[in-house]
Design a protein around this motif. Structure first.
Motif, PDB file in Angstrom:
ATOM      1  N   LEU A  80     112.227   2.375  69.161  1.00 54.93           N
ATOM      2  CA  LEU A  80     113.146   2.970  68.187  1.00 54.93           C
ATOM      3  C   LEU A  80     114.443   2.179  68.230  1.00 54.93           C
ATOM      4  N   THR A  81     114.814   1.570  67.110  1.00 53.93           N
ATOM      5  CA  THR A  81     116.074   0.841  67.049  1.00 53.93           C
ATOM      6  C   THR A  81     117.002   1.512  66.053  1.00 53.93           C
ATOM      7  N   LEU A  82     118.294   1.444  66.351  1.00 50.76           N
ATOM      8  CA  LEU A  82     119.306   2.030  65.476  1.00 50.76           C
ATOM      9  C   LEU A  82     120.393   0.986  65.249  1.00 50.76           C
ATOM     10  N   GLU A  83     120.586   0.627  63.996  1.00 55.38           N
ATOM     11  CA  GLU A  83     121.588  -0.373  63.627  1.00 55.38           C
ATOM     12  C   GLU A  83     122.736   0.284  62.875  1.00 55.38           C
ATOM     13  N   HIS A  84     123.963  -0.055  63.263  1.00 61.73           N
ATOM     14  CA  HIS A  84     125.175   0.303  62.524  1.00 61.73           C
ATOM     15  C   HIS A  84     125.758  -0.979  61.955  1.00 61.73           C
ATOM     16  N   ARG A  85     126.069  -0.986  60.655  1.00 61.70           N
ATOM     17  CA  ARG A  85     126.557  -2.202  60.010  1.00 61.70           C
ATOM     18  C   ARG A  85     127.663  -1.842  59.012  1.00 61.70           C
ATOM     19  N   LEU A  86     128.745  -2.608  59.045  1.00 60.28           N
ATOM     20  CA  LEU A  86     129.877  -2.402  58.149  1.00 60.28           C
ATOM     21  C   LEU A  86     129.907  -3.460  57.061  1.00 60.28           C
ATOM     22  N   ASN A  87     130.255  -3.027  55.851  1.00 59.00           N
ATOM     23  CA  ASN A  87     130.463  -3.931  54.722  1.00 59.00           C
ATOM     24  C   ASN A  87     131.556  -3.325  53.863  1.00 59.00           C
ATOM     25  N   GLY A  88     132.763  -3.860  53.967  1.00 60.12           N
ATOM     26  CA  GLY A  88     133.886  -3.267  53.254  1.00 60.12           C
ATOM     27  C   GLY A  88     134.141  -1.859  53.732  1.00 60.12           C
ATOM     28  N   ARG A  89     134.176  -0.903  52.808  1.00 61.19           N
ATOM     29  CA  ARG A  89     134.417   0.500  53.147  1.00 61.19           C
ATOM     30  C   ARG A  89     133.124   1.292  53.304  1.00 61.19           C
ATOM     31  N   THR A  90     132.012   0.574  53.521  1.00 61.16           N
ATOM     32  CA  THR A  90     130.695   1.217  53.641  1.00 61.16           C
ATOM     33  C   THR A  90     130.109   0.996  55.030  1.00 61.16           C
ATOM     34  N   LEU A  91     129.608   2.066  55.620  1.00 60.84           N
ATOM     35  CA  LEU A  91     128.833   2.023  56.854  1.00 60.84           C
ATOM     36  C   LEU A  91     127.382   2.295  56.513  1.00 60.84           C
ATOM     37  N   THR A  92     126.487   1.428  56.988  1.00 63.84           N
ATOM     38  CA  THR A  92     125.055   1.642  56.820  1.00 63.84           C
ATOM     39  C   THR A  92     124.416   1.816  58.191  1.00 63.84           C
ATOM     40  N   VAL A  93     123.634   2.889  58.334  1.00 62.07           N
ATOM     41  CA  VAL A  93     122.949   3.202  59.579  1.00 62.07           C
ATOM     42  C   VAL A  93     121.449   3.185  59.293  1.00 62.07           C
ATOM     43  N   THR A  94     120.720   2.346  60.043  1.00 64.65           N
ATOM     44  CA  THR A  94     119.279   2.189  59.809  1.00 64.65           C
ATOM     45  C   THR A  94     118.512   2.396  61.103  1.00 64.65           C
ATOM     46  N   PHE A 126     136.881  11.170  48.882  1.00 69.51           N
ATOM     47  CA  PHE A 126     135.479  11.593  48.941  1.00 69.51           C
ATOM     48  C   PHE A 126     134.632  10.549  49.641  1.00 69.51           C
ATOM     49  N   LEU A 127     133.473  11.019  50.121  1.00 70.93           N
ATOM     50  CA  LEU A 127     132.472  10.186  50.773  1.00 70.93           C
ATOM     51  C   LEU A 127     131.233  10.155  49.890  1.00 70.93           C
ATOM     52  N   HIS A 128     130.745   8.950  49.604  1.00 69.50           N
ATOM     53  CA  HIS A 128     129.508   8.849  48.836  1.00 69.50           C
ATOM     54  C   HIS A 128     128.391   8.351  49.746  1.00 69.50           C
ATOM     55  N   PHE A 129     127.250   9.056  49.709  1.00 71.18           N
ATOM     56  CA  PHE A 129     126.097   8.778  50.563  1.00 71.18           C
ATOM     57  C   PHE A 129     124.925   8.285  49.722  1.00 71.18           C
ATOM     58  N   SER A 130     124.196   7.326  50.291  1.00 71.24           N
ATOM     59  CA  SER A 130     122.915   6.892  49.729  1.00 71.24           C
ATOM     60  C   SER A 130     121.874   6.987  50.837  1.00 71.24           C
ATOM     61  N   PHE A 131     120.653   7.390  50.481  1.00 71.04           N
ATOM     62  CA  PHE A 131     119.606   7.631  51.462  1.00 71.04           C
ATOM     63  C   PHE A 131     118.381   6.765  51.169  1.00 71.04           C
ATOM     64  N   PHE A 151     120.762   5.557  55.984  1.00 75.72           N
ATOM     65  CA  PHE A 151     121.749   6.072  55.031  1.00 75.72           C
ATOM     66  C   PHE A 151     122.976   5.189  55.055  1.00 75.72           C
ATOM     67  N   SER A 152     123.699   5.207  53.941  1.00 73.46           N
ATOM     68  CA  SER A 152     124.987   4.534  53.828  1.00 73.46           C
ATOM     69  C   SER A 152     126.026   5.551  53.412  1.00 73.46           C
ATOM     70  N   VAL A 153     127.242   5.387  53.915  1.00 77.17           N
ATOM     71  CA  VAL A 153     128.345   6.230  53.502  1.00 77.17           C
ATOM     72  C   VAL A 153     129.532   5.335  53.175  1.00 77.17           C
ATOM     73  N   GLU A 154     130.086   5.529  51.994  1.00 71.49           N
ATOM     74  CA  GLU A 154     131.270   4.787  51.552  1.00 71.49           C
ATOM     75  C   GLU A 154     132.445   5.751  51.473  1.00 71.49           C
ATOM     76  N   ILE A 155     133.552   5.371  52.056  1.00 71.43           N
ATOM     77  CA  ILE A 155     134.776   6.182  52.001  1.00 71.43           C
ATOM     78  C   ILE A 155     135.598   5.738  50.820  1.00 71.43           C
TER      79      ILE A 155
END
Length: 289
Positions: free
Chosen positions: A112-126, A224-229, A283-287
């Motif tokens: 089981l691997t868990l990646e946290h990655r930043l791109n601008g104001r977005t965090l993506t967790v996979t 607001f926070l916008h999420f993508s799944f 999921f990704s969350v953008e602030i």
């Protein structure tokens, strides 16, 4: 002892503990933390990873091929030390592999691997689950991040959750932590749920399907926070009633049915992964302000 590492860019910074590979903070460049701080007066979690089950098992016992094993709510990953296998300035990856200890309670080989990655104001967790054995690997997986409610700078504003698809998905009620009946009406109206603490008097709001692949957690007039799944069909919203946080939880898997079987493969939305195969969920969350 758990290790905490930090990734950052000019917009965001994230701290992640090796214990459960759990995110500890999500801060913007102005120093404001948008993630719940784990205050034990309410809930010590911040953003646990749920694996190999989401939710409860009847009597905290999981059945696999007729044999039962002890399994606490939300599984074993959140309580295990992950190993840091990769880190850059803006990304990191933690890994948990099966051991003799995990095999005693979950008799399958996995990575089981868990990646946290930043791109601008977005965090993506996979999260990526790999079956390192030869027999099918049954599991559920989910994310359980808690964000401040009210959002920073919006203490006097009304808050809402708005679905990207504008739907009114059906909601199920929990009975002792297990999946109970479907309620007659959706709390969403034309894709919008006005938040108040009374919504959670009877535990989480769980939407097995129909909530779509994205939503916004917003204060009236911002921020607001916008999420993508990705590959996460089930959505839950939860807080301890009155607590200053809201959990936005995308899952692939749910708790066992109340009055139903404890068999893992019978749990709703359980994945059965073939030997030497792997599958990703994220999921990704953008602030936004």
């Amino acid at each position: 002892m758990p290790q905490t590492i930090r990734i950052e860019n000019t917009k965001l910074a994230v701290e992640i503990s090796s214990l459960g590979a759990e995110m500890q903070s999500l801060t913007t460049a102005d120093g404001r933390n948008w993630l719940w701080n784990g205050d034990a007066a309410w809930w010590t979690g911040r953003a646990p990873l749920l694996f190999p089950i989401v939710g409860k098992a009847p009597g905290d016992r999981l059945a696999i091929d007729g044999k039962t094993y002890p399994m606490a709510q939300h599984g074993i990953a959140r309580r295990r030390e992950f190993v840091i296998v990769e880190q850059t300035a803006t990304a990191c990856r933690h890994e948990l592999v099966s051991t003799a200890e995990t095999l005693d309670v979950y008799p399958f080989d996995f990575r089981l691997t868990l990646e946290h990655r930043l791109n601008g104001r977005t965090l993506t967790v996979t999260a990526t689950v790999e079956n390192t054995g030869s027999v099918p690997l049954p599991f559920g997986i989910g994310f359980h991040p808690a964000f401040l409610w009210p959002l920073p700078g919006a203490e006097d504003k009304a808050h809402a959750v708005i679905l990207d698809n504008g739907a009114e998905p059906g909601v199920v009620q929990l009975e002792g932590g297990l999946i109970g009946k479907t309620l007659p009406t959706s709390p969403f109206k034309a894709g919008r749920l006005a938040l108040n603490h009374d919504l959670f008097a009877n535990d989480a709001l769980i939407f097995p399907e129909g909530a779509g692949t994205g939503l916004t957690f917003a204060a009236e007039g911002g921020p607001f926070l916008h999420f993508s799944f990705e590959n996460l069909p089930n959505i839950a919203l939860w807080q301890k009633p009155g607590a200053p946080f809201l959990c936005i939880e995308p899952w692939h898997g749910m708790a066992a049915h109340a009055g139903g079987t404890a068999e893992l493969v019978e749990r709703p939305y359980t994945v059965a992964l073939a030997g030497d195969d792997k599958m990703a969920f994220g999921f990704s969350v953008e602030i936004r302000e």
